[in-house]
Each structure stands twice: as structure tokens, then as C-alpha cells.
Write a protein that holds these residues in place. Structure first.
Motif, mmCIF file in Angstrom:
data_model
loop_
_atom_site.group_PDB
_atom_site.id
_atom_site.type_symbol
_atom_site.label_atom_id
_atom_site.label_comp_id
_atom_site.label_asym_id
_atom_site.label_seq_id
_atom_site.Cartn_x
_atom_site.Cartn_y
_atom_site.Cartn_z
ATOM 1 N N ALA A 104 -1.479 0.245 -2.751
ATOM 2 C CA ALA A 104 -0.540 -0.815 -3.118
ATOM 3 C C ALA A 104 -0.338 -1.853 -2.024
ATOM 4 C CB ALA A 104 0.809 -0.202 -3.495
ATOM 5 N N LEU A 105 -0.448 -1.447 -0.765
ATOM 6 C CA LEU A 105 -0.048 -2.319 0.334
ATOM 7 C C LEU A 105 -1.197 -2.837 1.180
ATOM 8 C CD1 LEU A 105 3.033 -0.221 1.546
ATOM 9 C CD2 LEU A 105 3.041 -2.175 -0.004
ATOM 10 N N VAL A 106 -2.343 -2.208 1.150
ATOM 11 C CA VAL A 106 -3.480 -2.612 1.991
ATOM 12 C C VAL A 106 -4.505 -3.313 1.113
ATOM 13 C CG1 VAL A 106 -5.280 -1.833 3.560
ATOM 14 C CG2 VAL A 106 -3.054 -0.689 3.552
ATOM 15 N N HIS A 107 -4.885 -4.517 1.500
ATOM 16 C CA HIS A 107 -5.825 -5.325 0.718
ATOM 17 C C HIS A 107 -7.090 -5.672 1.505
ATOM 18 C CE1 HIS A 107 -2.596 -5.816 -2.207
ATOM 19 N NE2 HIS A 107 -1.797 -6.183 -1.217
ATOM 20 N N ARG A 108 -7.151 -5.324 2.751
ATOM 21 C CA ARG A 108 -8.341 -5.593 3.559
ATOM 22 C C ARG A 108 -8.720 -4.334 4.328
ATOM 23 N NH1 ARG A 108 -7.856 -10.424 7.465
ATOM 24 N NH2 ARG A 108 -6.247 -9.020 8.315
ATOM 25 N N PHE A 109 -10.000 -4.126 4.481
ATOM 26 C CA PHE A 109 -10.468 -2.948 5.208
ATOM 27 C C PHE A 109 -10.047 -3.011 6.679
ATOM 28 C CE2 PHE A 109 -13.691 -0.770 7.785
ATOM 29 C CZ PHE A 109 -13.615 0.503 7.248
ATOM 30 N N GLU A 110 -9.915 -4.227 7.232
ATOM 31 C CA GLU A 110 -9.545 -4.356 8.638
ATOM 32 C C GLU A 110 -8.116 -3.881 8.905
ATOM 33 O OE1 GLU A 110 -10.743 -6.637 6.755
ATOM 34 O OE2 GLU A 110 -12.708 -7.220 7.554
ATOM 35 N N ASP A 111 -7.283 -3.784 7.846
ATOM 36 C CA ASP A 111 -5.884 -3.385 8.030
ATOM 37 C C ASP A 111 -5.656 -1.886 7.899
ATOM 38 O OD1 ASP A 111 -5.342 -6.064 8.308
ATOM 39 O OD2 ASP A 111 -4.787 -6.341 6.203
ATOM 40 N N VAL A 112 -6.718 -1.114 7.635
ATOM 41 C CA VAL A 112 -6.545 0.325 7.418
ATOM 42 C C VAL A 112 -6.048 1.017 8.686
ATOM 43 C CG1 VAL A 112 -7.751 2.469 6.852
ATOM 44 C CG2 VAL A 112 -8.242 0.372 5.571
ATOM 45 N N ALA A 113 -6.595 0.631 9.834
ATOM 46 C CA ALA A 113 -6.194 1.284 11.088
ATOM 47 C C ALA A 113 -4.718 1.037 11.384
ATOM 48 C CB ALA A 113 -7.068 0.777 12.233
ATOM 49 N N VAL A 114 -4.231 -0.174 11.153
ATOM 50 C CA VAL A 114 -2.817 -0.473 11.373
ATOM 51 C C VAL A 114 -1.953 0.305 10.389
ATOM 52 C CG1 VAL A 114 -1.109 -2.322 11.461
ATOM 53 C CG2 VAL A 114 -3.438 -2.750 12.257
ATOM 54 N N TYR A 115 -2.396 0.389 9.140
ATOM 55 C CA TYR A 115 -1.640 1.146 8.141
ATOM 56 C C TYR A 115 -1.535 2.622 8.527
ATOM 57 C CZ TYR A 115 -0.606 3.538 3.761
ATOM 58 O OH TYR A 115 -0.048 4.366 2.813
ATOM 59 N N ASP A 116 -2.632 3.217 9.007
ATOM 60 C CA ASP A 116 -2.598 4.624 9.397
ATOM 61 C C ASP A 116 -1.595 4.863 10.515
ATOM 62 O OD1 ASP A 116 -4.507 5.060 7.514
ATOM 63 O OD2 ASP A 116 -6.194 5.124 8.924
ATOM 64 N N ALA A 117 -1.576 3.946 11.494
ATOM 65 C CA ALA A 117 -0.651 4.124 12.614
ATOM 66 C C ALA A 117 0.800 4.010 12.168
ATOM 67 C CB ALA A 117 -0.967 3.095 13.706
ATOM 68 N N VAL A 118 1.111 3.009 11.312
ATOM 69 C CA VAL A 118 2.492 2.834 10.841
ATOM 70 C C VAL A 118 2.889 3.969 9.909
ATOM 71 C CG1 VAL A 118 4.029 1.290 9.571
ATOM 72 C CG2 VAL A 118 2.323 0.337 11.124
ATOM 73 N N PHE A 119 1.960 4.458 9.097
ATOM 74 C CA PHE A 119 2.259 5.570 8.192
ATOM 75 C C PHE A 119 2.651 6.828 8.975
ATOM 76 C CE2 PHE A 119 0.995 9.355 5.846
ATOM 77 C CZ PHE A 119 1.617 9.170 4.625
ATOM 78 N N GLY A 120 1.903 7.122 10.041
ATOM 79 C CA GLY A 120 2.232 8.291 10.840
ATOM 80 C C GLY A 120 3.576 8.160 11.529
#
Length: 400
Positions: free
Chosen positions: A60-76
Motif C-alpha cells: 500500500a505504501l511503497v511504490h518504488r523499488f528504491e524505497d524498500v530499504a527505507v521501508y524495512d528500516a522504518v517498519f522495524g
């Protein structure tokens, strides 16, 4: 930071807004519609499952592959209570790459992979797409040979025109064909069954290519000469000339199917290669000996030159006017036209431009493909806007 609980989220909207705000503070672009979609997902998914919670936000919130690493860090940090890490803190992972060249002659199928003990990532690339946008002046010898192979695939020829020769008509229109009508009548026992007719057939217009081989065009001439070879060998009724301090006809030399033999014969015939420029005099000789006597009449004439001329601009204007009177279409291909801030201010180019039907680029393979489409178009539908020539002429008149 709150940890993952075993019960559904009490207020999915507050949780979604809080997590979306954390992602925005980390640098991600999260629109309101994505946050609302995430809130709807939290209301129906099992938040006790780390996988469901993770993928609900990821989708729902990630639309670019480049943002996956930032999403993982914020999710944790937000859901699991882990220390928030930046992307720079993550260790670099080395992944072995296997390059697969997208070439027809590699002899390997798409499903065949080399045997290896480690996990690999397959990266495919095409040399043709790389060369398509690269400037012809920057080609290496290997790239020039590859470009020659790609130019041979271009359907380079003139448009169709009505012919004086008549062909059998499939309709009731056209001239009466007495011979075929009588033969059909005899086959039917003397009864006239139908009236056979003939209509005018169509044949391709002659294509004339004039390549500037002066010193200012030397970087492009070696690649464009291969274009001339592809055009001459690709179809009939194509004439090729070299323009420099003199006019040299290259049709016979470039008619060989062997590209190396054709290039060698052409190089031996052009004695003024990378020399001076006398476009006006060369066009005058072409008009006197070839063009106005029939070769350019009703033909599509393509001039490949940067427009630099040491001769008199008045002579250039006169010869271009003569050529425009007899030719069906005059196309000027200038490799410098794609340069930023280019304006046709050279004396030869400024004198010739008012008599040119189409003024196009010719600095890479993409522009040459568009040129081939333009030449094939009898009505110029794929050409530049009809008043592009006028705008360029106004730029010439407006110079100080």
C-alpha cells in the motif's frame, strides 16, 4: 515505539497515519490515498502475523523499488521496536551478476543458463538500444560494424509514384484492354463475358543520396557511407554521390553485397575525402550532368551535410533552387541539428534552407530510422512540421 500485538489494531486509521508519518519523516513520498488504503488493510488483516503486517504496508505504501530499504528500516523501528537504521547503515551485499547479451548470434537459448554453485542475478542488455541513441561521431570501430548491420535492416527507399506502364485492373475502371477482352471472349466460345481493363501501375521513385565527405563531416561520413551502402544494395533505383571539392558517383562501387569490398572501392574512388567543401559547385555539377537531365526529376533527393561551404552563398542558393524545381522532395540531413542551441547560421546552410522541404537530424541510428520513414512517406506525414523550415529561415534572418 509499539510492538506487534496479538489482537487487531484498535484504531487502524491512527496506526496508518502514524506509520505513514514515520515513512514521510524518513524521506518517502506517501500520498493520502496510500495511507487510507493501508488503514483499510489493517482493519482486515491479522496484525499478529509479522508477514501480513509487513506486506500490507509494503503493497500500500511503497511504490518504488528504491524505497524498500527505507521501508524495512522504518517498519522495524515502528512496529517491532528495533533501533531505526538508515540506508547507509546497511551492509553492502555483493551479488554475482551474469550478463546476457541480447544478440541473435550468441547460439544460446533463453532458457539455457550456465552451471554455477552460487545464486546469480541475470541482467540482460541490448547493444542495439545503446547504439541507437549514441552519436555517430563517438562510435568505435566495433560499434561502427554493429551499426552497419543495423542499418542494413532499414527499409530505405523512395515513395511510390504513378507509372506510364499499365497493369490489369481488378475493377471496371480504367482503359479498355482489347487483347485480353478478345482472348476471354474466345475462351468463352465467342460470347463476351466481361470487358477487361487496364490502369496505371505504381513504381518507386528514384532516391538520390548526396553525402558530404569534407573535413567538417569526417566524423559522421564514415558511418553515413554505410547508410548509403545499405540503401544502394537494399533496392533498385538508388543513386549515391560524394560531395567535397568535387562530385564523385559511388553507385557502382557501393552496389557490391560485400560491405568491406564496397567500402574499399568507395574509399579508393573518393579522392577528396576529408578535404575542403564546395557544396555549391558540387551541386551545380550534379544538376548539369545528372540531376536536371533526368536523374533528379521526380526523385527524392537526400543531402547529408553540415552545411559548411567555402563557396559563394549565391551559387549555393541558385543550385538548390534548380534542384528543388525538378525533384519531388529535397531532404537535408544535418548531424549538427541535434546540438543544443544549434541554429543554421553557416552561409551554405542558410542559403540552401529556403529550398529544402525537410530539415532533419542525422546524428544517431534513431534519427536515421526516422529519416527512412520520412523518405518512404509519399505525403511527408512522418516529417517535421511543415513550417519548421520557415522557422529556421526566420532564425537565419534574425541573426545580427
Amino acid at each position: 515505539m509499539s510492538a506487534v500485538t496479538s489482537s487487531p489494531v484498535a484504531d487502524p486509521v491512527d496506526a496508518a497515519v502514524g506509520f505513514a508519518g514515520a515513512l514521510r519523516r524518513a524521506g518517502l513520498e506517501v500520498p493520502l490515498s496510500s495511507a487510507m488504503l493501508y488503514a483499510e488493510a489493517l482493519s482486515v488483516c491479522d496484525v499478529s502475523s509479522r508477514s501480513d503486517l509487513y506486506w500490507a504496508g509494503r503493497c500500500a505504501l511503497v511504490h518504488r523499488f528504491e524505497d524498500v530499504a527505507v521501508y524495512d528500516a522504518v517498519f522495524g523501528g515502528y512496529w517491532l521496536g528495533e533501533a531505526l537504521k538508515t540506508v547507509a547503515d546497511k551492509a553492502t551485499v555483493s551479488v554475482p551478476l551474469m550478463l546476457h547479451i541480447d544478440d541473435e548470434g550468441d547460439g544460446r537459448g533463453d532458457d539455457e543458463q550456465p552451471e554455477t554453485d552460487s545464486e546469480v542475478m541475470t541482467v540482460r542488455y541490448s547493444a542495439a538500444e545503446t547504439l541507437a541513441t549514441k552519436d555517430l561521431a563517438d562510435y568505435s570501430d566495433e560499434e561502427l560494424e554493429e551499426a552497419r548491420r543495423l542499418m542494413a535492416r532499414m527499409r530505405f527507399g523512395g515513395p511510390m509514384r504513378p507509372s506510364r506502364r499499365l497493369s490489369p485492373a481488378r475493377t471496371c475502371r480504367g482503359r479498355l484492354d482489347v487483347r485480353r477482352t478478345v482472348r476471354a471472349t474466345m475462351r468463352a466460345g465467342g460470347e463476351p463475358v466481361r470487358m477487361e481493363r487496364r490502369i496505371s501501375s505504381r513504381r518507386p521513385r528514384r532516391l538520390v543520396l548526396l553525402l558530404d565527405v569534407s573535413g567538417s563531416m569526417e566524423r559522421y561520413a564514415r558511418a553515413l557511407l554505410r547508410l548509403l551502402h545499405a540503401a544502394v544494395t537494399g533496392r533498385s533505383r538508388v543513386e549515391a554521390f560524394a560531395l567535397g571539392t568535387r562530385l564523385t558517383r559511388l553507385t557502382r562501387e557501393l552496389s557490391s553485397r560485400d560491405p568491406d569490398r564496397a567500402m574499399g572501392a568507395a574509399a579508393a574512388s573518393v579522392l577528396d575525402w576529408s578535404g575542403g567543401t564546395r557544396l555549391g559547385a558540387g551541386l551545380g555539377r550534379f544538376n548539369d550532368e545528372w540531376g536536371c537531365r533526368g536523374m533528379a526529376r521526380g526523385a527524392v533527393v537526400v543531402i547529408l551535410s553540415d552545411g559548411w561551404d567555402r563557396g559563394d552563398p549565391a551559387d549555393m542558393s541558385e543550385q538548390m533552387q534548380r534542384l528543388a524545381r525538378v525533384a519531388h522532395r529535397v531532404v537535408w540531413v544535418n548531424p549538427l541539428k541535434a546540438s543544443t542551441g544549434y541554429a543554421p547560421l553557416a552561409r551554405g546552410m542558410a542559403a540552401a534552407l529556403p529550398h529544402v522541404d525537410d530539415f532533419v537530424e542525422g546524428h544517431n541510428l534513431d534519427s536515421l530510422e526516422r529519416l527512412a520513414e520520412l523518405v518512404l512517406s509519399s505525403d511527408g506525414a512522418t516529417a517535421a512540421p511543415p513550417f519548421a523550415r520557415c522557422r529556421d529561415s526566420e532564425a537565419v534572418r534574425a541573426r545580427p
